[in-house]
Design a protein around this motif. Sequence first.
Motif, PDB file in Angstrom:
ATOM      1  N   SER A 208      31.760  42.105  47.565  1.00  0.00           N
ATOM      2  CA  SER A 208      31.890  41.126  48.794  1.00  0.00           C
ATOM      3  C   SER A 208      32.800  40.015  48.303  1.00  0.00           C
ATOM      4  O   SER A 208      33.329  39.283  49.311  1.00  0.00           O
ATOM      5  N   ILE A 209      32.974  39.882  46.895  1.00  0.00           N
ATOM      6  CA  ILE A 209      33.796  38.516  46.491  1.00  0.00           C
ATOM      7  C   ILE A 209      34.881  39.208  45.595  1.00  0.00           C
ATOM      8  O   ILE A 209      36.019  39.353  45.987  1.00  0.00           O
ATOM      9  N   ALA A 210      34.250  39.582  44.448  1.00  0.00           N
ATOM     10  CA  ALA A 210      35.465  40.007  43.470  1.00  0.00           C
ATOM     11  C   ALA A 210      34.596  40.711  42.373  1.00  0.00           C
ATOM     12  O   ALA A 210      33.621  40.193  41.864  1.00  0.00           O
ATOM     13  N   PRO A 211      35.126  42.074  41.892  1.00  0.00           N
ATOM     14  CA  PRO A 211      34.355  42.295  40.797  1.00  0.00           C
ATOM     15  C   PRO A 211      34.442  41.674  39.383  1.00  0.00           C
ATOM     16  O   PRO A 211      33.452  41.641  38.854  1.00  0.00           O
ATOM     17  N   ALA A 212      35.387  40.929  39.301  1.00  0.00           N
ATOM     18  CA  ALA A 212      35.626  40.191  38.208  1.00  0.00           C
ATOM     19  C   ALA A 212      34.583  38.939  38.123  1.00  0.00           C
ATOM     20  O   ALA A 212      34.631  38.288  36.992  1.00  0.00           O
ATOM     21  N   ILE A 213      33.941  38.650  39.258  1.00  0.00           N
ATOM     22  CA  ILE A 213      33.036  37.373  38.936  1.00  0.00           C
ATOM     23  C   ILE A 213      31.805  37.726  38.170  1.00  0.00           C
ATOM     24  O   ILE A 213      30.983  36.981  37.545  1.00  0.00           O
ATOM     25  N   ARG A 214      31.652  39.032  37.919  1.00  0.00           N
ATOM     26  CA  ARG A 214      30.336  39.478  37.212  1.00  0.00           C
ATOM     27  C   ARG A 214      28.829  38.788  37.637  1.00  0.00           C
ATOM     28  O   ARG A 214      28.467  38.056  36.689  1.00  0.00           O
ATOM     29  N   ILE A 215      28.795  38.809  39.046  1.00  0.00           N
ATOM     30  CA  ILE A 215      27.540  38.135  39.366  1.00  0.00           C
ATOM     31  C   ILE A 215      26.801  39.042  40.195  1.00  0.00           C
ATOM     32  O   ILE A 215      27.247  39.466  41.058  1.00  0.00           O
ATOM     33  N   GLY A 216      25.437  39.561  39.679  1.00  0.00           N
ATOM     34  CA  GLY A 216      24.493  40.621  40.260  1.00  0.00           C
ATOM     35  C   GLY A 216      23.337  39.702  40.352  1.00  0.00           C
ATOM     36  O   GLY A 216      23.107  38.872  39.848  1.00  0.00           O
TER      37      GLY A 216
ATOM     38  N   SER B 240      29.779  47.942  32.180  1.00  0.00           N
ATOM     39  CA  SER B 240      30.660  47.169  32.374  1.00  0.00           C
ATOM     40  C   SER B 240      30.671  45.848  31.905  1.00  0.00           C
ATOM     41  O   SER B 240      29.402  45.434  31.231  1.00  0.00           O
ATOM     42  N   THR B 241      31.621  44.922  31.570  1.00  0.00           N
ATOM     43  CA  THR B 241      31.712  43.940  30.964  1.00  0.00           C
ATOM     44  C   THR B 241      30.944  42.876  31.509  1.00  0.00           C
ATOM     45  O   THR B 241      30.805  43.014  32.599  1.00  0.00           O
ATOM     46  N   THR B 242      30.152  41.862  30.943  1.00  0.00           N
ATOM     47  CA  THR B 242      29.287  41.021  31.516  1.00  0.00           C
ATOM     48  C   THR B 242      30.053  39.630  31.464  1.00  0.00           C
ATOM     49  O   THR B 242      29.221  38.807  32.041  1.00  0.00           O
ATOM     50  N   VAL B 243      31.146  39.555  31.181  1.00  0.00           N
ATOM     51  CA  VAL B 243      31.997  38.286  31.319  1.00  0.00           C
ATOM     52  C   VAL B 243      32.996  38.193  32.132  1.00  0.00           C
ATOM     53  O   VAL B 243      33.807  39.262  32.106  1.00  0.00           O
ATOM     54  N   SER B 244      32.924  37.233  33.227  1.00  0.00           N
ATOM     55  CA  SER B 244      33.973  37.087  34.127  1.00  0.00           C
ATOM     56  C   SER B 244      35.419  37.145  33.335  1.00  0.00           C
ATOM     57  O   SER B 244      35.518  36.453  32.503  1.00  0.00           O
ATOM     58  N   ARG B 245      36.190  37.862  34.234  1.00  0.00           N
ATOM     59  CA  ARG B 245      37.838  37.851  33.740  1.00  0.00           C
ATOM     60  C   ARG B 245      38.441  36.733  33.568  1.00  0.00           C
ATOM     61  O   ARG B 245      39.227  36.142  32.739  1.00  0.00           O
ATOM     62  N   ILE B 246      38.051  35.668  34.597  1.00  0.00           N
ATOM     63  CA  ILE B 246      38.665  34.344  34.578  1.00  0.00           C
ATOM     64  C   ILE B 246      38.206  33.516  33.583  1.00  0.00           C
ATOM     65  O   ILE B 246      38.896  32.772  32.625  1.00  0.00           O
TER      66      ILE B 246
END
Lengths: 493, 493
Positions: free
Chosen positions: A337-345, B365-371
């Motif tokens: 819903s936002i982006a895979p990169a933000i890594r928040i579940g 999957s990685t646990t750290v945001s890419r940003i």
Amino acid sequence: MNGLLVALCQDGGKHLYEQIYGYIKEEIRKGRLRFGERLPSTRSLSEFLQVSRSTVELAYGQLLSEGYIEARPYRGYFVCQVEELFDLADWGTAVKSGAPFRETGRESGAADGERNAGERRKEPGETAGSPYVCDFSPDGIDMTVFPYATWKKITKDILVDANSEMFSSGSPKGDYALRETIARYLHSSRGVNCRPEQVIIGAGNDYILMLLEKILGRHVEVAMENPTYRKAYRIFESFAYPISAVEMDGFGMSVEGLRKTAAKVAYVMPSHQYPMGVVMPIGRRMELLKWAGEQEGRYVIEDDYDSEFRFKGKPIPSLQASDRLGKVIYTGTFSKSIAPAIRIGYMVLPLPLLRVYEERCRIYSTTVSRIDQRILNEFIAGGHFERHLNRMRKVYREKHDLMVNGCRGMGRNFALSGENAGLHLLLRDKRGRSEKLLVERAVKAGVRVYGLSEFCMDGVAPKQEGGTVVLGYAALDKGQIRTGLELLEKVWA
Amino acid sequence: MNGLLVALCQDGGKHLYEQIYGYIKEEIRKGRLRFGERLPSTRSLSEFLQVSRSTVELAYGQLLSEGYIEARPYRGYFVCQVEELFDLADWGTAVKSGAPFRETGRESGAADGERNAGERRKEPGETAGSPYVCDFSPDGIDMTVFPYATWKKITKDILVDANSEMFSSGSPKGDYALRETIARYLHSSRGVNCRPEQVIIGAGNDYILMLLEKILGRHVEVAMENPTYRKAYRIFESFAYPISAVEMDGFGMSVEGLRKTAAKVAYVMPSHQYPMGVVMPIGRRMELLKWAGEQEGRYVIEDDYDSEFRFKGKPIPSLQASDRLGKVIYTGTFSKSIAPAIRIGYMVLPLPLLRVYEERCRIYSTTVSRIDQRILNEFIAGGHFERHLNRMRKVYREKHDLMVNGCRGMGRNFALSGENAGLHLLLRDKRGRSEKLLVERAVKAGVRVYGLSEFCMDGVAPKQEGGTVVLGYAALDKGQIRTGLELLEKVWA
């Protein structure tokens, strides 16, 4: 249906279709409309109520999706058998109480990213583009409409107030403010009943499952549908959990099949099974909850990975909304819903498991940066998430319609399914050609489609006449979709 | 020492003390200076070399810290027994090859946050301030000098180029660019030998340990020093790993003691044992590596949590730098050196375990945001981290000196230790009063100090004459330190 007429007159604040839906659902729940009873036809009810026929159709459609009624060809609509009826009042309340996404009529809840055929297809470090003209990957999302400017602005504003408090380590469960926001969001959009205390934030779905392993313990037998979300399968495998494949019918996991296993935990996606797209009707849900209620230590993991994107009727409430015994572990992420990169579940733990978490897992520090938690909280609480979802729904609906219409061109030879929700659909070859042949022909034309076997535990698709392929479209633009479908039509002719 | 004179004349590019240190170390390593041999006194060597005596003292100090030589009271300096000498050439190279932090002479490596007495003292969600006038918590860092402006600017710049690639999910190990930067940093500052492929990035130390559990497997017996970093102890406990407490002497974990256990994995902090502050000398390191080399499946976890902050001489090289057999798992985080909130840690896997990771853990999957990975990468690669560390060292050194001088005032009654590195020190009551009494008296005066027993596995401090308390100072300002120490002096008089 006289009562309905009265109800309609009294309850002016709702969409008409919602009132009709709600009234009939109540009648079924309270047993005033019984199993097997026939409903009035949409035409006769619309005439009786003096509303348009499409309004009644919308209401019946929703009741169908949720499994309260079924359609029998040429005979009309009949009340389904509902195994056991828990009190759904809370969900009703949630829908009434000014749910932020209510107006669209397609609102929904938590999502997950990285759904993909099998698991990750990219090697670590690999970022090369797709070698295909068109890759119908069920993975990926459309990031072209991401509100970068808003995200940047929130980040900037938050860093302006940056203080040492924000850079210190926070609660293991995640910041209370964000957990509160998520609890509120899940309640209003998915009917999830929980206090912020039950919400555990973690860095993505995989980490959430790792935490869950610590809570559930070892050697927990898990039941999964087949085909399923293979990444979750692989993760349970990595925990050395024994896994039972349970057959699936048009309503999702067979509870009869589940009973034949020694499983303690059933992993399901009731709002939109991945990859089959099946919505679990209320009857099956109740059966499943009944199964869980029969023994201590039985739980249902509800993976609510993409229910935001439903293209027909109201959202399907979560299974957790029907859970009165503390048996459902609800999981979701913002990856889709936002982006895979933000890594928040996150997960919502039922109270018995929350106690176990407090005992065993408070030791693990949070895995999500506090700054990121703040940004996300502001993104949701400030209404940006709602706007973003609405925009995404519009974008995805257009792609979805393009897909459905494009696939209809192949309608003679292919059966379409799973198209009412989510970001992929399925095509089954009616002429009995194999999945392998379909995939290979497509690849030759530069189009990547995903065989159903790629989602199956043993890599073998369930037996059926004609191969089935999965087509995701979220990350494609309209031109690619058109080109891809044209190519497929040609090579599959 | 004639060779030394020649060497000094030839090698003009280095600090004098470093040249002396390097020369003597080589002589010992090559066996030209043998076990038990006496070194010239600092005075005679300084006269011979025509350098200041303090230069020689600095060199000897470094050799002492690293365990190459020992000081015998009134007799002088003697060469230590070094169990086995691996080729340290790489570390030498690393130090030579323009290490970015070389100039300070106190440079060091990876850090960890959330070191605290026992484990987290705050309840989830709790953010209330300390009820104490002064809290000598070994937890916490000084965030008042954090380069917020730089961090914001990097964030802003990175978001300007924000694209869909950056918001997509990345490699399970973390972005290659950041792993490359970390590998380079660890090599130059800590002598760690690794390729970026061996670096796994994860959301904090706890998560790294959870990943490690998946790699090492179940029922792995772990040996830990006692007292130790109790959070790691609790985490191993949560894995149901059997844990052996191994006695510790002035050189760290007793390898003799270790041999009495069935442990497969030894968890140590060779650069600065927590909480005792012991630096493991080279001899003990070699013994430990020898133990690991004797059996397949034996490993050493090197927790290098705060080695950035060393206040005397050159940094102690990492244990990993001496490892030629692929036996050391090196772990660190940026929690202490940047901020606990950023939730980025890493481990460097030896090749045999890297293969296991690739097999079993690529699924996560990685646990750290890419940003966040990009921001950190830019922060390090752009030289900001170095500047920040240098600033922090200055700030901490001032606080450190204040602490040491303040504690010296109590010198008659207390023995000071662990003061050469890290962000805490220890005081032992020479008059034999108990830890409990010391802590209670302090609390009455509004000062929180931490009893050594809080760091012990069974909550009981090792037997010794007089209680020992741990005093951290990183998060305190100078005024608080002064006030706190004055109060302590009064109530402990």
